[in-house]
Each structure stands twice: as structure tokens, then as C-alpha cells.
Design an enzyme around this catalytic site. Sequence first.
Site, mmCIF file in Angstrom:
data_model
loop_
_atom_site.group_PDB
_atom_site.id
_atom_site.type_symbol
_atom_site.label_atom_id
_atom_site.label_comp_id
_atom_site.label_asym_id
_atom_site.label_seq_id
_atom_site.Cartn_x
_atom_site.Cartn_y
_atom_site.Cartn_z
ATOM 1 C CD GLU B 64 23.596 22.109 -21.302
ATOM 2 O OE1 GLU B 64 23.184 23.218 -21.635
ATOM 3 O OE2 GLU B 64 24.790 21.737 -21.416
ATOM 4 C CG ASP B 235 29.836 28.147 -21.105
ATOM 5 O OD1 ASP B 235 29.157 28.992 -20.488
ATOM 6 O OD2 ASP B 235 30.449 27.228 -20.545
#
Lengths: 348, 348
Positions: B64, B235
Amino acid sequence: MTQPSNKALVPFVSVDNMMRLIHHVGIEQMLIDLANYVEDDFKRWEKFDKTPRVASHSEVGVIELMPTSDGEAYGFKYVNGHPKNTSEGLQTVTAFGLMADVYTGYPVLLTEMTILTALRTAATSAMVAKYLAPKGADTMAMIGNGAQSEFQSLAMKAICGITSVRLYDTDPAATAKCAANLASTGLDVVICKTPEQAIEGAQILTTCTADKQCATILTDNMVGAGVHINAIGGDCPGKTELAAGILTRSDVFVEFPPQTRIEGEIQQMAEDFPVTELWQVINGTKTGRTSDRQITLFDSVGFAIEDFSALRYIRDRIKDSDFFFELDMLADPDDPRDLFGMVQRAAQ
Amino acid sequence: MTQPSNKALVPFVSVDNMMRLIHHVGIEQMLIDLANYVEDDFKRWEKFDKTPRVASHSEVGVIELMPTSDGEAYGFKYVNGHPKNTSEGLQTVTAFGLMADVYTGYPVLLTEMTILTALRTAATSAMVAKYLAPKGADTMAMIGNGAQSEFQSLAMKAICGITSVRLYDTDPAATAKCAANLASTGLDVVICKTPEQAIEGAQILTTCTADKQCATILTDNMVGAGVHINAIGGDCPGKTELAAGILTRSDVFVEFPPQTRIEGEIQQMAEDFPVTELWQVINGTKTGRTSDRQITLFDSVGFAIEDFSALRYIRDRIKDSDFFFELDMLADPDDPRDLFGMVQRAAQ
């Protein structure tokens, strides 16, 4: 002091090492090598994740992240675009890039990409011209003699066999700089006073000017039949170089239509203006140039896969070399769950 | 050899220098400092560009990029998440980050962020607990004793004044590691055999487990009135830790709702499940804890602004120090248009 483990080190190619590598390989050979890597990745285009670039705009410029992945490697480039920088003695564009292993997520290469982007842009232009320029093209008009112009000229020499460049820029100092830099490259260099003079006898017309505004570097009546236009400079919203009439008479080839329709020359045209995707020409499923009279146009904006190809080339090329050093950038404790213990022991 | 100009050098904080900096500042003081930077940025939340993270998924993990900007500085973090890495002796998560000047687009800091992310995550948890935990909270249950657990414990000590942690993990070796690492920190450490035992007498319940699956670490009947739950582990899509019943009875506080609804505990709930944005509590426009009986829940997923705060702290803190060295990462020719000339002269 805790010593980092081998896994934690990321090979880093500095600006200095990139320049050493270029001189070690030879700049023309490196352009040829990069063009081959870009061509290989265009052939397997469908394997890539194609995300639009992630841009953060301000009043004075833009900062972009350009990620892509082929499923085995992941690459991204950080690049800024700040046209006002030049007047402050800074580069309009600076860049660096990173490649990582998709399987572990660990970075495997960090490298300068300001120079590398100039090389990959020129290598891509010439690789595309190899498919689209008329047979026997030996002369290129180079309109806009800034930072990209010498790289474009050398790539067209090394990959397409041009022997002559005809230089024009609104600023004669830029042309003089470009001519001086190309003096010992073996290219026949002609300094021109007008764009009209520059395109005389040229089969490849390269436009690469920097102003962020809709400009008309080539007007409709300047472009005759049978040429290939390599339009580099129209690469963001509001920035174009060609008269719309030229686009209407041309067959237009693009990297990634969703991006080019926003950033390229074709932003002037209707949303359904016909274009051909270059990867399909390169893998043989679409035709490129079909006649001597045709005008072909590469509406180049630069795409993440070209940066990926350049990162892949550098990763492969520096193996077992001294063109990099290793950066202690990733914390890697012996026990992955014991990050705190690693930090704590570093005090001892 | 061409010498790079000063402008071309980017300050770099290696893992080794990050650990030196932590010991120089003191880990508890650094957690306090980071919490202050995060708190300041939450207060001016509306000034930030808030882009969702840009994720590249594969079968084994995710890579990411998390960019944000406050209009003056731009920051992004590269972070991977590969749960299978631990079994191969690698970190599940590694990270590095970069800060740049929005005005020039030039990077001003490159830094390791594996350790820094652990610190900012713990500092954020404790800063939030300062607003939401019941008054006089002195005991925390720490469920999940992996890489984040010691940082969470120390941040809650330094920022919220807890004096006791009660540790539980499905793997007793993880608990033993955490207890050993916390032995000399001044915290009263209690090793627990069940989650039920861990939460006895605790006013703050922190869950931080790593499995990428919908798990129920805390069941509904375990959670009584008047506690603060600090849920770190849920998460990413498909990864949760709490029974839905707990969420229904809690007031839920989140960083950035569009991201938390996909990645956090509330992915289990309806799309319009009510949440409060933390920045509004911190700038005083929304209320946090309103009664002693209330259950407050921080559904933490980690947001780019927290990384920005951490980058901003490191940038400020290393000025005039020797906790960094300079990387030759940006090509910067004297004449910005003469990139080619700079490369050419490097051969001499």
C-alpha cells in the site's frame, strides 16, 4: 550496536551511480536495452495492474505516485511537476522509484529516477517510432530543446537509425545547449530559426515543449503526409502542443486511453475520438503504419508500466555490480514479533 | 566525478539511526512527542487531503501507498502486509516513508517506518485513550502480545498513566517475550492464561491480534460497563476481533469513516452504523466519554495523517543532529534544462 540482517538492506542506486552505470553501459546501448525492456512489458500489457496515477495538486505543481505490478514485482515512481521551479534554479521534474517483491512485500531496489525517466521516455518514443515511422526515416525535427531533447535524439539514432536532427526552440540558448551536447554523437545537427524550417525534410516530428498551457507548436498546414509525430510535451490537463486539425488527419496511438484522454493531445477531442492502444500494435493484434501517406501520431503522456520496465532493467543490470550500495531501510528483527526487543537491544 | 549540489541531497534516517534517536530521546518521551504531533494534526484535520490508501493486492499480501498533504508538506508511507511472512522469518509489516515540500516537489526526508509506525500507532492509541478512557484508569488488558504490544503498553503508561498491564496471547511464548521486554519499564506486568483473566479489573482493553480472519477475541459477555476498548487488530477487509454485540453497546470512534467502514471492526455492521470522528472530539466539537458507565471503542485502522505526523516529527527532530545522512537521490543539474550535459560531464 545491532547489525541489520541481510534481508533488511535495500539496494540503492544514487544519481552518481546511475551516471556511472550509463557510462559503463554506454548511453546508446542503455537506450536500446531500456527500449527492449519496455517493448517486452508492452507485449505482456494485460498482466499488469493498471491504476491511474495518484496525484496531489497544489497551486504551483503536482506530486504523483505511479504504481503498477505484474503480479511478481511491484514498482512505483514518485515524481513531481513544478513548471515554476526552473526559474528558481530547480528541476521541473524530479523522480525516484522503488521495486518490491510481491511475494514478501520487501523492497528490492530504490533508485534515482530523474535521469532514468529521461532515458525511459526517450527509449519508449524510439521503440514506438520503430513500429510507426515511415520506412527509411533518417531525419527528425526536434521542437523544444529542453532537458529531454538530447535523450530523444540519441534514442532515435540508436533505435531507429536516424542520422540528422533539426533543432528548434523559442529560446536560442536552449538550441545552442542541445546542439553542443549532440556535437560529438555522430548525429548531423542543424540549428533552425523557425519550426517550419525544422520540419523541412523530416519524417519524424518530435515536439517536447514545457509550458503548461494549450499551445500550438505545430499548426495544421505545417504537417504533410507520410510523417510520424512523436508528441511528448502534452502530458497534463490544459497542456497540449498540436492543432486539433492534425489529430483529425492522423492515426493516433496511445499508451493507456483513460489517462491519455485526460492528459494527452486528445484531451482536445471528443471522448470517443478513435485511438489505437500501442501494446496491441506491439503484440501484433492491431496494425501500426499501413501506408506511406499516413500520418501516425504517438500521443505520449508516460505510463507507470514504462517506469516499471526501467526499474526492472536497473534491478537486473546492477546484480553483482558496484553500481549500488545497500540502505538499512527495513527493520528486520530475528524474531518478527520482537520488534521492541530489537529496539531495546540497540541501546546496549 | 560530478559532485551533487546541496539541493539534490535527501536526509535519510536508517533503521540504525531511528533506534539511536529513540534511545537519545527516550522511548516514553518519544511516544509523548509523537502523540502531541498526531493530536495537533487531528486538530487541523480539515486542512488535509484525505485520499484512501492505494492498495495492490496479491494472493499472499498487500502493498500500500498512503499519501496525504496539509498543503505545505506532502507525505506518504509505503507499507506491506504479508501475514505469511512471519512463518518465513520475515516481518508481516515493513514500511518506509517520505516527506516532500509541496512548493518545490523536492523530497526533504526519507526514513525507515517499520519502527516509526509501531511508535505512531501506540502514540495514537494512547492519545485517543486520554480523551476516551474512564478517569483514573490504571490497568490495561493487552490481548495479543506480538510486535505492537510493548509499544502500546509503554504509550498507555507514558500518556495515560496506567501502572499495570495484564497480558494474554494464544501463544504463551509471545506473552513471555512481551513480559520480559516490559520487565524493567516500571509497569506492573501480569501474565494471564485466558482473555477473561486478562480483562479482570482493567479499564482499558487493547486487542491486537494478527490473523487475517473474522475472529472473536472479545465476546459480548466479557465486556462490562465503563471500559475503553482500543481495537488495533481489525484493520483490513475480513479481519475483525470483536463480537458485533460489543459494537452495538459501545460508542464507536474512528479516524476516517470511509476507510474504517471497509477495514475496521464496523465492517460487521450496517453502512449507516453511527460513529464519531475522532478529530471532532479532539478539536472540541463533539463529545467523547459522557458517563462512567459508557463503553467507548476506538476502532483503529491507521490513517495516513498519523504517518504524516510521525514524518513531520522526525523531520523537525533530526535538524542539526547526526541521526541522518544525506542521500544523493535527486539529479539536480546547475542548468535545469541541461540534464544531458550533467550526465555527459560525469564521464570526465
